[in-house]
Design an enzyme around this catalytic site. Structure first.
Site, mmCIF file in Angstrom:
data_model
loop_
_atom_site.group_PDB
_atom_site.id
_atom_site.type_symbol
_atom_site.label_atom_id
_atom_site.label_comp_id
_atom_site.label_asym_id
_atom_site.label_seq_id
_atom_site.Cartn_x
_atom_site.Cartn_y
_atom_site.Cartn_z
ATOM 1 N NE ARG A 117 -1.277 -5.677 -1.584
ATOM 2 C CZ ARG A 117 -2.379 -5.043 -1.848
ATOM 3 N NH1 ARG A 117 -3.612 -5.884 -1.485
ATOM 4 N NH2 ARG A 117 -2.666 -3.863 -2.044
ATOM 5 C CG ASN A 139 -3.319 -4.568 -6.022
ATOM 6 O OD1 ASN A 139 -3.055 -4.775 -7.306
ATOM 7 N ND2 ASN A 139 -3.884 -3.619 -5.613
ATOM 8 C CG HIS A 179 -2.188 -0.838 0.788
ATOM 9 N ND1 HIS A 179 -2.145 -2.242 1.088
ATOM 10 C CD2 HIS A 179 -3.123 -0.686 -0.069
ATOM 11 C CE1 HIS A 179 -3.228 -2.837 0.737
ATOM 12 N NE2 HIS A 179 -3.731 -2.104 -0.050
ATOM 13 C CD GLU A 204 -9.941 -7.630 -1.739
ATOM 14 O OE1 GLU A 204 -9.093 -7.120 -2.356
ATOM 15 O OE2 GLU A 204 -10.911 -7.230 -0.931
ATOM 16 C CB CYS A 239 -10.379 -1.662 -8.393
ATOM 17 S SG CYS A 239 -10.602 -2.729 -7.118
HETATM 18 C C1 PEP Z 1 -6.587 -5.155 -4.557
HETATM 19 O O1 PEP Z 1 -6.487 -5.949 -3.618
HETATM 20 O O2 PEP Z 1 -6.475 -5.302 -5.643
HETATM 21 C C2 PEP Z 1 -7.362 -3.840 -4.280
HETATM 22 C C3 PEP Z 1 -7.930 -3.091 -5.052
HETATM 23 O O3 PEP Z 1 -7.366 -3.504 -2.801
HETATM 24 P P1 PEP Z 1 -6.178 -3.218 -1.943
HETATM 25 O O4 PEP Z 1 -4.995 -2.736 -2.886
HETATM 26 O O5 PEP Z 1 -6.452 -1.869 -1.235
HETATM 27 O O6 PEP Z 1 -5.976 -4.190 -1.145
HETATM 28 MG MG MG Z 2 -7.382 -5.994 -1.698
#
Ligand code: PEP
Ligand code: MG
Length: 590
Positions: free
Chosen positions: A490, A479, A213, A456, A527
């Site tokens: 990640r 992600n 993040h 996800e 997204c």
């Molecule tokens: C994702 O996991 O792809 C997502 C968009 O949410 P975040 O990156 O905030 O976990």
């Molecule tokens: Mg996410």
């Protein structure tokens, strides 16, 4: 001597500037430039803070001198002596003066910068006793900062951002107004947010993955950044000249004039390319064979709505509401504060849809650095996102009421992260009904929302029927989908090379989700960071995706790819990619 460090490229472009080393614990001090006329006042502020602490220590010394050895052991007196000595240390005092006078740093920034310089010297000392004095130095600086806060500080509004300079300026002007790049071991996403309006032209951190993040916020700021640069914060010294190549992940320290000129050229090329892309701002995103594509923005704060509109977004596909909750020492925003924030985002988008995701804290997004709980071995698998919301119904209901109320001001979609179980879906829907009933009881106005779920977790991608039964739309969070499918943290740079959006299993889950939604006439978008990666735009189009949500800064580059694509032909090719053992190879050849 010139040397380079390799990390992970997370935010495009080139930044050239002087290094500012910041310890993670001190990123929350204000960083701004003062005017030359404020230099004396700023030096006075530090002096006053320091004198207040000296006074405090002397008072303490006085009172312990009246105590017996049992109440006040000898060590305490000795420690206070050390603190007094450090406070009066010439290097500290003259260093702070230097940063204020020569670089026009505000007082707090000058103090923490000099702390970093001296702390580095302590680290290099052979003598263990002297090395440990670093902790004392940190303590007294902390106290001076506190004393300065108590005295009230002129706010950053007096400050001004660093001026953008040409290559020529850089070589000539070696004092003030030189671009600065921030170098830190680690920065939390909340820390990054502090720097959103900051003076820094680029970021480097030792740790972090490409979709951590911290990296995501850096990308949303659209300034060059490299994460996972391992020992960078130890190798780079305060004030070193540094080049950040955010495209290749390379950091060059103390570059020669030839390298500087080369990167200066690359920097200008990047700016020209951005300028060229601006021409596409008002062009509709339609493929060559007439398929309309919706390009949406990911935002972190309501104020980002303006950026989204400026970049030509047709709405917000992901408002990461958790950023309203972070860095608040555990004091969460109440319904009114949240409502006002969501309303600002909705009104900011001027009638375009805004997808507000319910809070997703946990894993690498702790509410507060001080609350970071390292006791959990696998925080990414722990109490995160919807799990956290369902574990605290009062907090969740507060957020739901605020979102529903904001929906009276425009088109709002409500998106729920990290769902996997039917039970979680049922509980979530029940809470939404309950929130509506509470507002009815209070006679408060609220609006309709479309309900969406994030896909996800692989379990969710393999239970699409369940999701499609309950939700109006799905949004694929690649992600996390990649993280959980491949069992790769990640945020961990040591396994970043295994984090692969093109792994056949990941592609299969993404492709199925898109196909299932299309078959049932439900909206689906991506997204995660894949949506803003131009090297993947054609593949996602070929898989049938028609809605992409990304950082505003990426929208025009993705639009350019869309405009050059033939969706029909790409669909045939995407089938081959899906069937391949090594999809990356096909992408390179295409
Ligand atoms: C994702 O996991 O792809 C997502 C968009 O949410 P975040 O990156 O905030 O976990
Ligand atoms: Mg996410």
């Amino acid at each position: 001597m010139t040397f380079s460090i390799h990390g992970l490229a997370v935010s495009r472009g080139v930044a050239i500037g002087r290094a500012v080393l910041v310890a993670s614990s001190r990123v929350d001090v204000a960083h701004y430039f003062i005017e030359a006329t404020q230099v004396d006042a700023e030096i006075h502020r530090v002096r006053a803070g320091r004198d207040a602490v000296i006074e405090e220590i002397r008072r303490l010394q006085d009172s312990i001198s009246r105590m017996g050895p049992k109440e006040a052991p000898h060590e305490l007196g000795a420690l206070l002596d050390v603190h007094l000595m450090l406070l009066q240390d010439v290097e500290l005092v003259s260093g702070v003066k230097h940063w204020i006078t020569e670089r026009l740093y505000n007082a707090e920034w000058a103090l923490t910068t000099q702390l970093e310089v001296i702390a580095r010297q302590f680290d290099e000392m052979e003598d263990a006793y002297l090395r440990e004095r670093k902790a004392d130095l940190e303590q007294i600086v902390e106290r001076v900062l506190r004393a300065m806060k108590g005295a009230g500080s002129p706010m950053a509004s007096h400050g001004r951002p660093a001026r953008k300079q040409s290559q020529q300026d850089l070589l000539l002007d070696d004092t003030v107004d030189v671009p600065l790049v921030l170098v830190a071991h680690d920065l939390s996403p909340a820390d990054m947010l502090q720097f959103k309006q900051s003076v820094f032209a680029g970021f480097i951190t030792d740790v972090g993955g490409r979709t951590s993040h911290t990296a995501i916020v850096a990308r949303s700021m659209d300034i060059p950044a490299v994460v996972g640069a391992r020992t960078c914060s130890q190798l780079v010294r305060q004030d070193d000249w540094v080049i950040i190549d955010g495209d290749s992940g390379v950091v060059i320290v103390d570059p020669s004039p030839i390298i500087l000129a080369e990167y200066g050229f690359k920097q200008r090329q990047g700016e020209l390319e951005r300028g060229r892309l601006q021409r596409l701002l008002h062009t509709p995103a339609v493929t060559m064979d007439g398929e309309r594509v919706q390009l949406l923005a990911n935002i972190e704060m309501p104020e980002d709505a303006a950026l989204a509109l400026k970049a030509g977004a047709l709405g917000v596909g992901l408002f990461r509401s958790e950023f309203l909750f972070m860095g608040r020492q555990g004091k969460l925003p109440d319904e009114e504060e949240q409502y006002q924030a969501y309303k600002r985002a909705v009104e900011g988008m001027k009638g375009l849809p805004v997808t507000i995701r319910t809070v997703d804290v946990g894993a690498d997004k702790p509410l507060d650095d001080s609350l970071r709980d390292d006791a959990h071995l696998n925080p990414a698998l722990g109490l995160r996102a919807i799990r956290w919301s369902l574990a605290d119904p009062a907090m969740f209901l507060t957020q739901l009421r605020a979102i529903l109320r904001a929906a009276a001001h425009g088109q709002v979609h409500l998106l729920v992260p990290m769902l996997a179980h039917a039970r979680e879906i049922r509980q979530t829907l029940a809470h939404i009904d309950h929130a509506r009933a509470m507002l009815d009881n209070r006679g408060v106005v609220y609006g309709p929302v479309k309900l969406g779920a994030m896909i996800e977790i692989p379990a969710a991608a393999l239970s699409l029927k369940l999701f499609l039964k309950h939700f109006d739309f799905l949004s694929i969070g690649t992600n996390d989908l990649i993280q959980y499918t491949l069992a790769i943290d990640r945020a961990d740079e040591s396994v970043a090379h295994l984090y692969d959006p093109l792994h056949p299993a990941v592609l299969q889950l993404v492709a199925n989700t898109i196909a299932e939604c299309r078959a049932q006439g439900k909206d689906v978008s991506v997204c995660g960071e894949m949506a803003g990666d131009t090297s993947l735009t054609r593949l996602l189009l070929g898989l049938g995706l028609r809605s992409f949500s990304m950082h505003p800064a990426q929208i025009l580059a993705v639009k350019q790819e869309v405009l050059r694509s033939d969706a029909g032909k790409l669909a045939v090719w995407a089938e081959q990619v899906l069937a391949s053992e090594d999809p990356a190879l096909l992408l390179v050849r295409h």
